[in-house]
Design an enzyme around this catalytic site. Sequence first.
Site, PDB file in Angstrom:
ATOM      1  CB  SER A  63     -14.191 -27.509 -34.571  1.00  0.00           C
ATOM      2  OG  SER A  63     -15.053 -29.186 -33.918  1.00  0.00           O
ATOM      3  CG  ASP A 209     -16.570 -29.082 -37.812  1.00  0.00           C
ATOM      4  OD1 ASP A 209     -16.490 -28.024 -37.274  1.00  0.00           O
ATOM      5  OD2 ASP A 209     -15.835 -29.631 -37.880  1.00  0.00           O
TER       6      ASP A 209
END
Length: 732
Positions: A63, A209
């Site tokens: 991320s 993600d």
Amino acid sequence: MKRLLCVGLLLVAATTALAQAPAKPPRVGLVLGGGGARGGAHLGILEVLEEMRIPVACIAGTSMGALVGGAYASGVSPNDIVERVKNTDWTAMFDDFAGREAVNIRRKELDDRFYSALEFGVSRDGVKFREGAIAGEKLKLFFNRLVRADLGERPIEQLRMPLSIMATDIGSGERVAIRSGDLTSAMRASMSVPGLIAPVLRDNRKLVDGGLTDNLPIAEVRALCNADVVIAVNVGSPLYKPDQVKGVVTVLGQVVNLLTEQNVARSLAELRPGDVYIRPDLGDITSTEFTRQLDARVHGRRAAEAAASELRRLSVPAPAYADWRANLRLADVHSPPVVDQVTVERTRFVNPDTIRRGIAQREGEPLDAARLTDDLVREFNHGDLHSLDYSVVRLRDRTMLRITPVEKPWGPNYLRFGVNLASDFRSDATFNVRSLLRMTWINSLGGEWLAGAQIGSEQSLSTEFYQPLDKRHASFLRPYASTSLAKDPLYQEGDRLAVYRVQHNIAGIEAGGNLGVWGQAKIGWAERRLSSVLDTGPADLPNMTERVGGATAALAIDTYDQPFFPTRGVKLDLTHFDAQRLLSGSQDKYSRTELRWGGAYSFRDWVVLGGLEGGTALKGTIPLADAFTLGGPRRLSGFAVDQLRGGEYGFGRLEGQYRLDFDTPLYGLALIAGIAAEAGKMTKPYTETSLTGWQRSFSAYIAANTPIGPIYLGVADAKNGKGRFYLFVGTP
């Protein structure tokens, strides 16, 4: 004996030399965990590692850790990353919209009446919907500029430092470690929060993600370069307290936090003696506060400095570190490459030539990366694409700029909806639900067919075919037809005298030109039938039917930054209808001309809005069914909707709006307090004939810009009107 003595001396010398030789520095694997805006702490930690001369052998990031780690591994210095973060508008970063002033009039009109966020794809396979609230277009282009993609393609496997970026396959739930291929798409995938940012299609997988499966990839970095020592930086968000979970955003955030905390606990079990674990104290900085990344950077520095005793043993001498850093850093390129060729990849339905004509970059000129980014965002905002990216490819001695459009998977036919509700808490209340089917790119020039329907207080059906005449859509033809049925009240002395059922049928054709993105001019011919049948009221009131045909002309200019609560810009609408062919026999030829102008100016939290309107007949007398009207919210708010009808009018409005700022559980909700003073005059009245001269009205309201459109709740009063409350919800 002498021989033994010589051997002994040699052994002693060799042992001494080995003892004095510097030990080989351990391979350091750096783990940069995910945490959204809290990942700004990674910047401060990288700064301390550089100051302490600690070379990194490889990086694994998730991320926000993928953003920082990917940039660092590609040769961007921490200082350069900090400058880029500092100079970026992070509020706009997670809004793919280029700004209302950057899209054309036609797109504005559609968006103002139909919710763009509720756009469904329609095909033989059924109805489809987007896979994320935003496409992440600006985010991807930001990554391109961050890692200097303008200097050429740099796949992950060709970087000077091994890098692994963590993502999650949303289809299978598998953890995916990306060690090769396009760098920026990998960074973009690792930051794709499910439901918020659309997944990235890569190697036939839909990636989101990486924090869902491996937010602190310790095992990955150890395997990546056989690291002897791991420095693991955990910036994950702590769980919200129960009383903090109070809206859609916090609920989604809590779900992600729960998943990441579980896999982080497993990762921490991979730490070994000698590894360095850093968890900065980030206080109240949340994962969504991207404007506070540089605050997080300060906390990251403090955490790294607190771990200095553990980190110091990983330091190398200054000359060795200088060599390592020189090998890693990007060359200081002052001049961008000259583009020899610009190509647009093949598409399914969007004409590539149309995209190319919207990009200013010319062949034989240096690449202007900033201008290219702006052009791509603007072209993306035409509404046909899921993403629009670029890459710089070097082929022998030539430099190619490759534009890669990806069309919406749910296109090219779309279904949208709109709704509105209005009430004055007296006798007037309306409710309408509308839908629009839009079939795009019917031909190579971008022809569109639209079919709309509305049910409720006003019922209507409409259709049109919009045909651009060139690839830049500078000119167009538009045949159209519609029918509507509504109830129109007539007032006298402040009371409702009668209600007519008015049916308006119209068919016509227009030709026009788009004046850039801010205006449109058009002329045409329209055939109209207006039928008014008495619904309630005195029996002696007549029914009326008018059949007319005539020339039309219109000019529209719209530079408002927002449709309903603008803070800057102007809006002008000029319309003219010249009734030249009358079939009813009871009406003389007439013309109808109307001008509406509005402007907005803001300073700090205040916005001043002004408006001027007027309408007249340049010839003949305008029939009642085609009369001008005044009354209703923001058009003499102290009067009922369309209470004043006539053949000529003037109107002015001055408003002040103040932006209220407080916490709300609804993402994007902005509350506005407003006051308005209005004055209007109907000089040739057909109703309320005793209201001669200027009528004044004053109002105050609370309003909000919401995902379902504007909401107004206000109170208004006028000397000759009846004080009233009013409510409006939805799109006009």
